[in-house]
Design a protein around this motif. Structure first.
Motif, PDB file in Angstrom:
ATOM      1  N   UNK A   1     -37.880  25.664 -26.660  1.00  0.00           N
ATOM      2  CA  UNK A   1     -37.803  27.036 -26.097  1.00  0.00           C
ATOM      3  C   UNK A   1     -39.597  27.650 -25.780  1.00  0.00           C
ATOM      4  N   UNK A   2     -40.133  27.507 -26.838  1.00  0.00           N
ATOM      5  CA  UNK A   2     -41.410  28.007 -27.058  1.00  0.00           C
ATOM      6  C   UNK A   2     -42.475  27.498 -25.718  1.00  0.00           C
ATOM      7  N   UNK A   3     -42.406  26.035 -25.801  1.00  0.00           N
ATOM      8  CA  UNK A   3     -43.002  25.391 -24.878  1.00  0.00           C
ATOM      9  C   UNK A   3     -42.708  25.823 -23.412  1.00  0.00           C
ATOM     10  N   UNK A   4     -41.401  25.784 -23.187  1.00  0.00           N
ATOM     11  CA  UNK A   4     -40.644  26.262 -21.810  1.00  0.00           C
ATOM     12  C   UNK A   4     -41.239  27.786 -21.499  1.00  0.00           C
ATOM     13  N   UNK A   5     -41.205  28.538 -22.491  1.00  0.00           N
ATOM     14  CA  UNK A   5     -41.695  29.929 -22.057  1.00  0.00           C
ATOM     15  C   UNK A   5     -43.262  30.174 -21.902  1.00  0.00           C
ATOM     16  N   UNK A   6     -44.015  29.408 -22.817  1.00  0.00           N
ATOM     17  CA  UNK A   6     -45.455  29.161 -22.257  1.00  0.00           C
ATOM     18  C   UNK A   6     -45.557  28.689 -20.867  1.00  0.00           C
ATOM     19  N   UNK A   7     -45.010  27.650 -20.580  1.00  0.00           N
ATOM     20  CA  UNK A   7     -45.146  26.932 -19.319  1.00  0.00           C
ATOM     21  C   UNK A   7     -44.708  27.872 -18.319  1.00  0.00           C
ATOM     22  N   UNK A   8     -43.569  28.427 -18.180  1.00  0.00           N
ATOM     23  CA  UNK A   8     -43.130  29.682 -17.623  1.00  0.00           C
ATOM     24  C   UNK A   8     -44.418  30.731 -17.396  1.00  0.00           C
ATOM     25  N   UNK A   9     -44.781  31.428 -18.274  1.00  0.00           N
ATOM     26  CA  UNK A   9     -45.812  32.356 -18.097  1.00  0.00           C
ATOM     27  C   UNK A   9     -47.075  31.929 -17.508  1.00  0.00           C
ATOM     28  N   UNK A  10     -47.548  30.679 -17.844  1.00  0.00           N
ATOM     29  CA  UNK A  10     -48.662  30.057 -17.127  1.00  0.00           C
ATOM     30  C   UNK A  10     -48.399  29.783 -15.695  1.00  0.00           C
ATOM     31  N   UNK A  11     -47.248  29.408 -15.458  1.00  0.00           N
ATOM     32  CA  UNK A  11     -46.847  29.340 -13.913  1.00  0.00           C
ATOM     33  C   UNK A  11     -47.001  30.490 -13.161  1.00  0.00           C
ATOM     34  N   UNK A  12     -46.316  31.454 -13.795  1.00  0.00           N
ATOM     35  CA  UNK A  12     -46.167  32.509 -12.977  1.00  0.00           C
ATOM     36  C   UNK A  12     -47.437  33.353 -13.027  1.00  0.00           C
ATOM     37  N   UNK A  13     -48.093  33.416 -13.991  1.00  0.00           N
ATOM     38  CA  UNK A  13     -49.525  34.212 -14.046  1.00  0.00           C
ATOM     39  C   UNK A  13     -50.526  33.353 -12.877  1.00  0.00           C
ATOM     40  N   UNK A  14     -50.553  32.081 -12.876  1.00  0.00           N
ATOM     41  CA  UNK A  14     -51.476  31.128 -11.769  1.00  0.00           C
ATOM     42  C   UNK A  14     -50.890  31.669 -10.420  1.00  0.00           C
ATOM     43  N   UNK A  15     -49.535  31.748 -10.329  1.00  0.00           N
ATOM     44  CA  UNK A  15     -48.955  31.971  -8.905  1.00  0.00           C
ATOM     45  C   UNK A  15     -49.390  33.504  -8.573  1.00  0.00           C
ATOM     46  N   UNK A  16     -49.202  34.355  -9.411  1.00  0.00           N
ATOM     47  CA  UNK A  16     -49.765  35.835  -9.263  1.00  0.00           C
ATOM     48  C   UNK A  16     -51.031  36.148  -8.907  1.00  0.00           C
ATOM     49  N   UNK A  17     -51.908  35.440  -9.451  1.00  0.00           N
ATOM     50  CA  UNK A  17     -53.384  35.382  -9.424  1.00  0.00           C
ATOM     51  C   UNK A  17     -53.641  34.704  -7.989  1.00  0.00           C
ATOM     52  N   UNK A  18     -53.175  33.606  -7.487  1.00  0.00           N
ATOM     53  CA  UNK A  18     -53.246  32.879  -6.269  1.00  0.00           C
ATOM     54  C   UNK A  18     -52.754  33.873  -5.182  1.00  0.00           C
ATOM     55  N   UNK A  19     -51.744  34.548  -5.342  1.00  0.00           N
ATOM     56  CA  UNK A  19     -51.087  35.546  -4.400  1.00  0.00           C
ATOM     57  C   UNK A  19     -52.023  36.420  -4.251  1.00  0.00           C
ATOM     58  N   UNK A  20     -52.497  37.207  -5.226  1.00  0.00           N
ATOM     59  CA  UNK A  20     -53.322  38.642  -4.873  1.00  0.00           C
ATOM     60  C   UNK A  20     -54.723  37.953  -4.533  1.00  0.00           C
ATOM     61  N   UNK A  21     -55.032  36.981  -4.851  1.00  0.00           N
ATOM     62  CA  UNK A  21     -56.644  36.214  -4.170  1.00  0.00           C
ATOM     63  C   UNK A  21     -56.330  36.055  -2.747  1.00  0.00           C
ATOM     64  N   UNK A  22     -55.257  35.624  -2.347  1.00  0.00           N
ATOM     65  CA  UNK A  22     -55.224  35.348  -0.918  1.00  0.00           C
ATOM     66  C   UNK A  22     -55.004  36.523  -0.007  1.00  0.00           C
ATOM     67  N   UNK A  23     -54.409  37.244  -0.688  1.00  0.00           N
ATOM     68  CA  UNK A  23     -53.907  38.688   0.011  1.00  0.00           C
ATOM     69  C   UNK A  23     -55.150  39.666   0.241  1.00  0.00           C
ATOM     70  N   UNK A  24     -55.944  39.453  -0.646  1.00  0.00           N
ATOM     71  CA  UNK A  24     -57.195  40.320  -0.672  1.00  0.00           C
ATOM     72  C   UNK A  24     -58.500  39.793  -0.414  1.00  0.00           C
ATOM     73  N   UNK A  25     -58.342  38.320   0.137  1.00  0.00           N
ATOM     74  CA  UNK A  25     -59.610  37.297  -0.020  1.00  0.00           C
ATOM     75  C   UNK A  25     -60.398  37.956   1.499  1.00  0.00           C
ATOM     76  N   UNK A  26     -59.495  38.169   2.763  1.00  0.00           N
ATOM     77  CA  UNK A  26     -60.016  38.274   3.658  1.00  0.00           C
ATOM     78  C   UNK A  26     -60.388  39.683   3.947  1.00  0.00           C
ATOM     79  N   UNK A  27     -60.356  40.539   3.121  1.00  0.00           N
ATOM     80  CA  UNK A  27     -60.609  41.958   3.216  1.00  0.00           C
ATOM     81  C   UNK A  27     -61.977  42.265   2.752  1.00  0.00           C
TER      82      UNK A  27
END
Length: 139
Positions: free
Chosen positions: A113-139
């Motif tokens: 469970x702990x490994x799965x939780x950490x994997x989940x947080x890493x995955x979601x954090x990477x996705x959010x960072x990429x989302x914000x970067x692509x959303x505001x990159x061209x501006x």
């Protein structure tokens, strides 16, 4: 007497109904191939630190884009900033809910469970960072 096709269908379905529900989900991680649990968790901690740094940078970039937007009035900028903050807080609540107790439940609080939780947080954090970067990159 039950017709033969119905009996055959029941015979096929009954074992599935008796099977326990098991949903031990964990997003794939670059750390999955590590040789032992300690090495995998250390890898995830490092990946999480990098993901959090990337998220901080992309969030700061988004705020900078808002602050320097020449076509937006100060009142609109203030609202935009508030909306971005509200969005980030909502995303954090979603991440915490999706990667928290829900995963503990899915793993029955087991050893993975702990490994799965950490994997989940890493995955979601990477996705959010990429989302914000692509959303505001061209501006």
């Amino acid at each position: 007497m039950t017709p033969r096709p119905v009996r055959l269908a029941l015979i096929a379905v009954l074992p599935l109904l008796a099977a326990p529900a098991s949903a031990q989900w964990s997003p794939p991680s670059l750390c999955d191939a590590r040789s032992d649990k300690f090495a995998a968790e250390t890898c995830l901690q490092e990946a999480l630190a990098k993901a959090r740094q990337a998220l901080q940078l992309s969030y700061a970039k988004a705020r900078s884009v808002i602050a320097t937007d020449a076509e937006t009035s100060p009142d609109q900028k203030a609202k935009w900033e508030q909306d971005l903050t509200a969005s980030q807080r909502a995303w954090e609540a979603y991440r915490d809910a999706d990667c928290g107790d829900l995963i503990l439940d899915e793993w029955h609080s087991g050893s993975g469970a702990t490994y799965a939780q950490m994997s989940c947080v890493v995955s979601k954090t990477q996705s959010r960072a990429a989302e914000l970067s692509s959303r505001y990159a061209s501006q």
